[in-house]
Design a protein around this motif. Structure first.
Motif, PDB file in Angstrom:
ATOM      1  N   UNK A   1      -2.531   0.644   9.867  1.00 28.68           N
ATOM      2  CA  UNK A   1      -2.019   1.657  10.794  1.00 28.68           C
ATOM      3  C   UNK A   1      -2.345   3.032  10.210  1.00 28.68           C
ATOM      4  N   UNK A   2      -2.599   4.046  11.091  1.00 28.65           N
ATOM      5  CA  UNK A   2      -2.999   5.364  10.576  1.00 28.65           C
ATOM      6  C   UNK A   2      -1.942   6.038   9.705  1.00 28.65           C
ATOM      7  N   UNK A   3      -0.673   5.639   9.846  1.00 22.59           N
ATOM      8  CA  UNK A   3       0.337   6.304   9.005  1.00 22.59           C
ATOM      9  C   UNK A   3       0.170   5.942   7.534  1.00 22.59           C
ATOM     10  N   UNK A   4      -0.680   4.939   7.243  1.00 22.64           N
ATOM     11  CA  UNK A   4      -0.907   4.596   5.831  1.00 22.64           C
ATOM     12  C   UNK A   4      -2.134   5.296   5.244  1.00 22.64           C
ATOM     13  N   UNK A   5      -2.931   5.955   6.105  1.00 23.01           N
ATOM     14  CA  UNK A   5      -4.182   6.548   5.608  1.00 23.01           C
ATOM     15  C   UNK A   5      -3.922   7.533   4.466  1.00 23.01           C
TER      16      UNK A   5
ATOM     17  N   UNK B   1       0.819  -1.223   0.000  1.00 22.65           N
ATOM     18  CA  UNK B   1       0.000   0.000   0.000  1.00 22.65           C
ATOM     19  C   UNK B   1       0.848   1.267   0.000  1.00 22.65           C
ATOM     20  N   UNK B   2       2.161   1.130   0.161  1.00 23.76           N
ATOM     21  CA  UNK B   2       2.983   2.346   0.121  1.00 23.76           C
ATOM     22  C   UNK B   2       3.565   2.580  -1.286  1.00 23.76           C
ATOM     23  N   UNK B   3       3.301   1.674  -2.198  1.00 23.63           N
ATOM     24  CA  UNK B   3       3.886   1.774  -3.548  1.00 23.63           C
ATOM     25  C   UNK B   3       2.845   2.236  -4.576  1.00 23.63           C
ATOM     26  N   UNK B   4       3.099   3.373  -5.218  1.00 23.90           N
ATOM     27  CA  UNK B   4       2.079   3.885  -6.146  1.00 23.90           C
ATOM     28  C   UNK B   4       1.876   2.920  -7.318  1.00 23.90           C
ATOM     29  N   UNK B   5       2.946   2.241  -7.752  1.00 21.93           N
ATOM     30  CA  UNK B   5       2.813   1.347  -8.915  1.00 21.93           C
ATOM     31  C   UNK B   5       1.777   0.257  -8.633  1.00 21.93           C
ATOM     32  N   UNK B   6       1.698  -0.161  -7.367  1.00 25.66           N
ATOM     33  CA  UNK B   6       0.760  -1.236  -7.045  1.00 25.66           C
ATOM     34  C   UNK B   6      -0.691  -0.786  -7.197  1.00 25.66           C
ATOM     35  N   UNK B   7      -0.930   0.521  -7.075  1.00 25.26           N
ATOM     36  CA  UNK B   7      -2.299   1.025  -7.235  1.00 25.26           C
ATOM     37  C   UNK B   7      -2.698   1.027  -8.707  1.00 25.26           C
ATOM     38  N   UNK B   8      -1.687   1.206  -9.584  1.00 24.45           N
ATOM     39  CA  UNK B   8      -1.950   1.077 -11.022  1.00 24.45           C
ATOM     40  C   UNK B   8      -2.388  -0.353 -11.313  1.00 24.45           C
ATOM     41  N   UNK B   9      -1.672  -1.304 -10.725  1.00 23.48           N
ATOM     42  CA  UNK B   9      -2.038  -2.726 -10.923  1.00 23.48           C
ATOM     43  C   UNK B   9      -3.446  -2.964 -10.385  1.00 23.48           C
ATOM     44  N   UNK B  10      -3.721  -2.362  -9.225  1.00 23.05           N
ATOM     45  CA  UNK B  10      -5.046  -2.559  -8.609  1.00 23.05           C
ATOM     46  C   UNK B  10      -6.147  -2.014  -9.527  1.00 23.05           C
ATOM     47  N   UNK B  11      -5.881  -0.828 -10.094  1.00 21.73           N
ATOM     48  CA  UNK B  11      -6.899  -0.209 -10.966  1.00 21.73           C
ATOM     49  C   UNK B  11      -7.154  -1.119 -12.177  1.00 21.73           C
TER      50      UNK B  11
ATOM     51  N   UNK C   1      -1.027   8.171   2.567  1.00 29.57           N
ATOM     52  CA  UNK C   1      -0.465   7.613   1.331  1.00 29.57           C
ATOM     53  C   UNK C   1      -1.505   6.821   0.534  1.00 29.57           C
ATOM     54  N   UNK C   2      -2.333   6.028   1.222  1.00 33.41           N
ATOM     55  CA  UNK C   2      -3.318   5.229   0.469  1.00 33.41           C
ATOM     56  C   UNK C   2      -4.305   6.153  -0.252  1.00 33.41           C
ATOM     57  N   UNK C   3      -4.792   7.176   0.460  1.00 29.93           N
ATOM     58  CA  UNK C   3      -5.766   8.083  -0.186  1.00 29.93           C
ATOM     59  C   UNK C   3      -5.131   8.754  -1.411  1.00 29.93           C
ATOM     60  N   UNK C   4      -3.894   9.196  -1.282  1.00 31.03           N
ATOM     61  CA  UNK C   4      -3.233   9.869  -2.419  1.00 31.03           C
ATOM     62  C   UNK C   4      -3.027   8.904  -3.580  1.00 31.03           C
ATOM     63  N   UNK C   5      -2.594   7.688  -3.265  1.00 29.58           N
ATOM     64  CA  UNK C   5      -2.386   6.710  -4.346  1.00 29.58           C
ATOM     65  C   UNK C   5      -3.714   6.365  -5.033  1.00 29.58           C
ATOM     66  N   UNK C   6      -4.783   6.309  -4.247  1.00 26.98           N
ATOM     67  CA  UNK C   6      -6.093   5.995  -4.852  1.00 26.98           C
ATOM     68  C   UNK C   6      -6.474   7.097  -5.842  1.00 26.98           C
ATOM     69  N   UNK C   7      -6.230   8.366  -5.414  1.00 25.68           N
ATOM     70  CA  UNK C   7      -6.563   9.477  -6.321  1.00 25.68           C
ATOM     71  C   UNK C   7      -5.706   9.395  -7.583  1.00 25.68           C
ATOM     72  N   UNK C   8      -4.391   9.183  -7.402  1.00 24.62           N
ATOM     73  CA  UNK C   8      -3.502   9.178  -8.565  1.00 24.62           C
ATOM     74  C   UNK C   8      -3.828   8.039  -9.532  1.00 24.62           C
ATOM     75  N   UNK C   9      -4.347   6.943  -8.958  1.00 23.57           N
ATOM     76  CA  UNK C   9      -4.684   5.802  -9.833  1.00 23.57           C
ATOM     77  C   UNK C   9      -6.092   5.942 -10.401  1.00 23.57           C
ATOM     78  N   UNK C  10      -6.757   7.074 -10.111  1.00 27.74           N
ATOM     79  CA  UNK C  10      -8.102   7.312 -10.663  1.00 27.74           C
ATOM     80  C   UNK C  10      -9.170   6.484  -9.967  1.00 27.74           C
TER      81      UNK C  10
END
Ligand code: BG6
Length: 480
Positions: A117-121, A89-99, A123-132
């Motif tokens: 853990x809250x420290x991922x909230x 969940x900390x890797x933006x490339x993985x969100x592309x794969x998820x999309x 980064x996950x939200x930003x990656x979700x936005x970037x992956x559309x």
């Protein structure tokens, strides 16, 4: 029946997902409350084939779900809707794969459940936005704790707010999903009888206790940085306090209910300076016995620092500066490894104005949240025989017995259903979370500034002695 949706659970191999979320979704599925098109996708780092994840999920669900409710054919159909997607969940490339894996939404709402853990909230939200993936229909569910201070909570809320509108954000406090906690609103706002006495001219004080026998289990790493004040008091106990103290909302609807709760949080009298020493007690459990078993001291628990001064118990005398509650202390306490598991709210009424009979004459309303769900009103009665000897007797409403034909829902079932229905009434709004931190922060700061180490209590006891003293000097004592 819910909307058709994809439920994506980040932290899919964690305790919360396996012990609470999947069993709750199984129950909803079994009772045909989920739309047949609902898919559940667990996401986590472990590189597991889907079949291995299903076995893991089944093992945990079998352990959590009552045997009479676990049906093989239902499980087969449920698990056909369950998938596993390994990703970091900390890797933006993985969100592309998820999309790519999810494909076009095609009318499916996406629910992102962050059981991480809250420290991922953020980064996950930003990656979700970037992956559309964060479209206007999507919803995001955040588990408490939201941050560890006002500053960090505000930063999380800001960052989440830059990706999702407030009505797409569901901040869970699972206490609000408990039947008895909701019953508190029914009790207060559907019974005219209580309203006239629900105020400072009749109420002497209020106690809110959440006592656990459990220790920190496998969560030592997280807990040692949080402690009881951040883990329980900032959220669960303050939410209970709000429900006891809030004014009746004009409607039973998300904004109206939350407007009233936030007013209470803002009216809490700040605890600063000398009051931190006088009105709060922190404790940490030492070795002791729970249910006949020896248990180690907190600082010997797995992943806990050997010289940790994190509190596993906290008690606070709170005051609400408003017309209804001026002068009424609200005593809050919560602790791990205590004598017994019991969560309750006690409303202690004032004694009669003129004593006709000897002995203390007080009424007490007890709202037992767990393990039993009970509401009882302690009344003074005459004991049989000659003379006027008085005894307290309870008018007892055992909710589990009254509704014995109905399966008791787990908090997460109700809350998940509300997320799918888009109903935020039982979720914490951004301003509530921040107002709660604004009150808690000075207490934590006071402990640090005055180096207030936690008082020791043996596991299996009722917390440190100082917690009793908090009430005793005013002639009161904790309900037990
Ligand atoms: C969680 C806390 O929010 O609530 C745990 O993080 C605690 O430390 C738990 O044990 C208690 O919940 P319940 O529903 O068992 O009272």
């Amino acid at each position: 029946m819910t909307i058709p949706c994809d439920i994506l659970v980040f932290g899919g191999t964690g305790d919360l997902a396996l012990h609470k979320l999947l069993p709750a979704l199984y129950h909803l599925f079994r009772e045909a409350r989920l739309d047949p098109a609902v898919r559940i996708i667990a996401l986590a780092r472990r590189n597991l084939p889907r079949n291995d994840y299903l076995k893991l999920a089944e093992r945990h669900c079998r352990a959590q779900i009552a045997r009479s409710n676990f049906e093989e054919d239902v499980w087969q159909r449920f698990s056909a809707r369950l998938d596993y997607f390994p990703m970091d969940a900390s890797q933006s490339a993985d969100f592309g794969r998820l999309a790519r894996y999810l494909g076009e939404p095609g009318g499916l709402t996406r629910i992102f459940y962050l059981a991480t853990a809250p420290n991922l909230f953020v980064p996950i939200a930003n990656h979700l936005r970037n992956a559309g993936l964060a479209d206007a229909e999507a919803r995001i569910v955040l588990e408490k704790p939201i941050g560890h201070s006002l500053e960090s909570a505000t930063a999380i809320n800001e960052a989440i707010g830059a990706v999702f509108e407030e009505n797409q954000v569901f901040r869970i406090d699972h206490y609000l999903g408990k039947e008895t906690v909701q019953n508190l609103m029914a009790l207060r706002f559907a019974n005219a009888l209580l309203e006239p006495v629900w105020r400072n001219n009749q109420v002497d004080h209020v106690q809110i206790s959440v006592c656990e026998t459990l220790g920190v289990e496998n969560r030592g790493g997280y807990y040692d940085r949080a402690g009881a004040i951040r883990d329980m008091l900032q959220n669960h106990l303050l939410q209970l306090l709000c429900l006891v103290a809030m004014e009746p909302p004009s409607q039973f609807e998300a904004e109206a209910v939350r407007d009233e709760k936030v007013k209470i949080l803002r009216a809490l009298k700040p605890i600063t300076g000398q009051d931190v020493q006088d009105k709060t007690v922190r404790g940490q459990y030492g070795a002791g016995r729970i249910g006949g078993q020896e248990v180690p001291a907190y600082y010997f628990e797995k992943d806990v620092d050997n010289d940790s001064d994190t509190e596993t118990f906290v008690a606070v005398e709170a005051h609400i500066d408003n017309w209804r509650w001026a002068g009424v202390p609200f005593y809050l306490r919560t602790g791990k490894r205590m004598a017994r598991r019991s969560s309750q709210i006690v409303i202690q009424f004032k004694p009669v104005p003129h004593e006709l009979f000897s002995g203390a004459q007080v009424n007490q309303l007890l709202i037992q949240l767990q393990p039993d769900e009970r509401i009882s009103l302690r009344m003074m009665t005459k004991s049989p025989g000659k003379g006027m000897r008085l005894e307290p007797v309870d008018l007892d409403l055992n909710l589990a017995q009254v509704f014995s034909q109905t399966r008791r829902w787990e908090a997460y079932e109700r809350l998940l259903l509300d997320v799918l229905d888009g109903d935020s009434t039982l979720f914490m709004r951004r301003d509530e979370v921040e107002a709660a931190w604004a009150w808690v922060d000075p207490i934590i700061k006071g402990w640090e500034e005055h180096f207030q180490p936690p008082r020791n209590y043996g596991a299996g006891n009722n917390g440190p002695e100082q917690a009793s003293a908090l009430l005793a000097h005013q002639g009161r004592h904790w309900y037990s």
